[in-house]
Design an enzyme around this catalytic site. Structure first.
Site, PDB file in Angstrom:
ATOM      1  N   LYS A   2      34.095  42.682  36.531  1.00  0.00           N
ATOM      2  CA  LYS A   2      35.321  41.886  36.559  1.00  0.00           C
ATOM      3  C   LYS A   2      35.440  40.991  35.313  1.00  0.00           C
ATOM      4  O   LYS A   2      36.540  40.634  34.918  1.00  0.00           O
ATOM      5  CB  LYS A   2      35.360  40.988  37.805  1.00  0.00           C
ATOM      6  CG  LYS A   2      35.217  41.693  39.150  1.00  0.00           C
ATOM      7  CD  LYS A   2      36.447  42.448  39.564  1.00  0.00           C
ATOM      8  CE  LYS A   2      36.503  42.807  41.050  1.00  0.00           C
ATOM      9  NZ  LYS A   2      35.442  43.698  41.535  1.00  0.00           N
TER      10      LYS A   2
HETATM   11  C1  LIG Z   1      35.394  44.810  42.413  1.00  0.00           C
HETATM   12  C2  LIG Z   1      34.140  45.589  42.459  1.00  0.00           C
HETATM   13  C3  LIG Z   1      34.131  46.979  42.719  1.00  0.00           C
HETATM   14  C4  LIG Z   1      35.401  47.748  43.077  1.00  0.00           C
HETATM   15  O1  LIG Z   1      36.280  47.849  41.986  1.00  0.00           O
HETATM   16  P1  LIG Z   1      37.830  48.214  42.223  1.00  0.00           P
HETATM   17  O2  LIG Z   1      38.482  48.040  40.903  1.00  0.00           O
HETATM   18  O3  LIG Z   1      38.330  47.223  43.261  1.00  0.00           O
HETATM   19  O4  LIG Z   1      37.891  49.616  42.718  1.00  0.00           O
HETATM   20  C5  LIG Z   1      32.924  47.647  42.674  1.00  0.00           C
HETATM   21  N1  LIG Z   1      31.766  46.994  42.405  1.00  0.00           N
HETATM   22  C6  LIG Z   1      31.735  45.670  42.159  1.00  0.00           C
HETATM   23  C7  LIG Z   1      30.434  45.015  41.884  1.00  0.00           C
HETATM   24  C8  LIG Z   1      32.903  44.917  42.175  1.00  0.00           C
HETATM   25  O5  LIG Z   1      32.859  43.590  41.937  1.00  0.00           O
END
Ligand SMILES: *Cc1c(COP(=O)(O)O)cnc(C)c1O
Length: 462
Positions: free
Chosen positions: A112
């Protein structure tokens, strides 16, 4: 560059407009009217460039006139300066033709950070021009909130309030939200679960008087600018492995479909991605959709990969829009059916469109734990549970082409699950060791709209 809504009736916007608006007024998601293409020569020319330079070349056409090239370059450099690895998104080989794309070297140890760090810089730059101020309110099950607080802390024109469910995030996640000292960021422990946090957030956005009073803005994963930032690492990874001369496959641990949708856009731009593999945990609505053609909501079952514990996968709407021939009215009817009946069925043509690009698989809890243990034994790598879901699913989709599995979080962000699987407690990177010594600052609040709005009014800087 012009952005249109998937539901077909919101105003068209430029990049700055799409970024500042987030969710379109007709309830849809913004998407470029035309995806810009990069030809073979332009992709070949990315070989050997820094992450930042690749980023500039990949996102430049999406940004349009919002930033001049020199300004955009400076924003990108500022965004990724705090990352703990020179490559930003390094590749590690874990098997014959199987690679991990480590997306956890950012300040809060999950992928993120790639999007949030850049959107923080870009939003601040747009606001500074007009002297406008905004209040960002977000709900988080852990990773998004910490990345947002990290990205926006200290920025002059933005106040940030992050709602998290009291007692239901990991200690590392909580401390990443509660230890920053800047007075424009606020961690709010809501007395409820993640669904309550999301519901109150929605209530705030639906209170139009409040929304206008505080200049409410959102940075959740449907924001186009976040998707855009995530396109870049598909390019750096594929080019390292031989693109454009060789095709590459990706497996993506998936929840809200934001990360894998960025891969879809990279493919649309001309990056030679053959297959995109959706990896889900036991909350497998997307895997069931690909397998059966029926998109049917179930109940969320908590797992050891909590950032993928989701049923309503918001960004799936974007690919559905293309699968339905970009018919906004038909898509609106579909989404209404989802709200009314809890599901819908794909047509044969739509399912064929999706299967032409995506594969899918799932990992249950035991498979996830076994993959963490087996990967450690075979390669020495410690996987976080989300990444392990990806590695498990990738194993059954490995062909002659290189497979890249996205490692979405650092194992030390989920130490209990990793220790249970391997007997080894993962340690935080040294630059974060002080996390457990810093004082925490958090405000508890009832699961009540009035109390929340009062808190935002009292705390935001004016
Ligand atoms: C947000 C997240 C995901 C999922 O990603 P999306 O874009 O919502 O499909 C997978 N792994 C981690 C560690 C995350 O923080």
């Amino acid at each position: 560059m012009c952005y249109i809504s998937t539901r077909g009736s919101a105003p068209e916007l430029d990049f700055a407009g799409a970024m500042m608006t987030g969710l379109a007024r007709d309830g849809g998601l913004y998407i470029p009217r035309e995806v810009p293409r990069m030809d073979r020569a332009a992709i070949a020319a990315l070989a050997g460039l820094s992450y930042e330079e690749t980023c500039l070349r990949v996102i430049r056409p999406f940004v349009g006139d919002t930033f001049a090239e020199a300004e955009l370059r400076a924003l990108i450099e500022a965004a990724y300066r705090g990352f703990g690895h020179a490559a930003r998104a390094p590749l590690v080989q874990i098997g014959a033709n199987h690679f991990l794309l480590e997306l956890f070297h950012g300040p809060t140890l999950a992928f993120k950070d790639f999007a949030m760090a850049l959107i923080g810089q870009m939003m601040q730059a747009v606001l500074a021009r007009s002297g406008q101020r905004i209040t960002i309110v977000g709900a988080t099950s852990g990773d998004t909130g910490s990345a947002a607080i990290e990205a926006f802390r200290g920025l002059a024109n933005v106040d940030v309030f992050i709602l998290f469910p009291h007692g239901r995030v990991s200690e590392v996640q909580r401390r990443q939200m509660t230890t920053p000292t800047e007075d424009n960021v606020h961690a709010i422990a809501l007395d409820g679960d993640f669904d309550d946090c999301q519901a109150r957030l929605k209530d705030m956005f639906n209170d139009h008087a409040f929304r206008d009073e505080v200049g409410l803005a959102g940075v959740n994963s449907i924001n186009w600018a976040r998707v855009m930032a995530q396109i870049v690492y598909y390019f750096t990874a594929a080019v390292s492995l031989g693109a454009p001369h060789r095709k590459v496959n990706f497996t993506v641990p998936t929840g809200n479909f934001g990360d894998i949708f960025a891969g879809y856009i990279a493919r649309e731009m001309g990056l030679p991605i053959d297959r995109l593999v959706i990896a889900t945990n036991q909350n497998d609505i997307l895997h069931r959709t690909l397998a059966s053609g029926a998109h049917v909501l179930g109940r969320v079952t908590p797992s050891i990969s909590p950032s993928m514990d989701i049923q309503v996968s918001s960004n799936f709407e974007r690919v559905l829009f293309d699968a339905m021939g970009r018919d906004g009215a038909a898509l609106s009817a579909r989404m209404a059916a989802l709200g009314r009946d809890g599901g819908f069925s794909l047509s044969a043509a739509e399912l064929a469109f999706l299967r032409g690009i995506f594969d899918s698989g799932r990992a249950d809890e035991a498979e996830t734990r076994a993959t963490i243990a087996a990967t450690r034994a075979a390669t020495g790598e410690l996987l976080c549970p989300h990444s392990a879901v990806g590695v498990h699913v990738a194993a059954s989709h490995q062909g002659a082409q290189p497979m890249v599995t996205l490692a979405t979080a650092h194992p030390a962000k989920f130490p209990d699950a990793v220790e249970a699987a391997t007997g080894i407690r993962p340690v935080l990177p040294e630059r974060m060791a002080a996390l457990f010594d810093r004082p925490e600052r958090v405000t508890g609040v009832a699961n009540d709209l009035g109390a929340l709005e009062a808190l935002v009014r009292a705390r935001r800087r004016t």
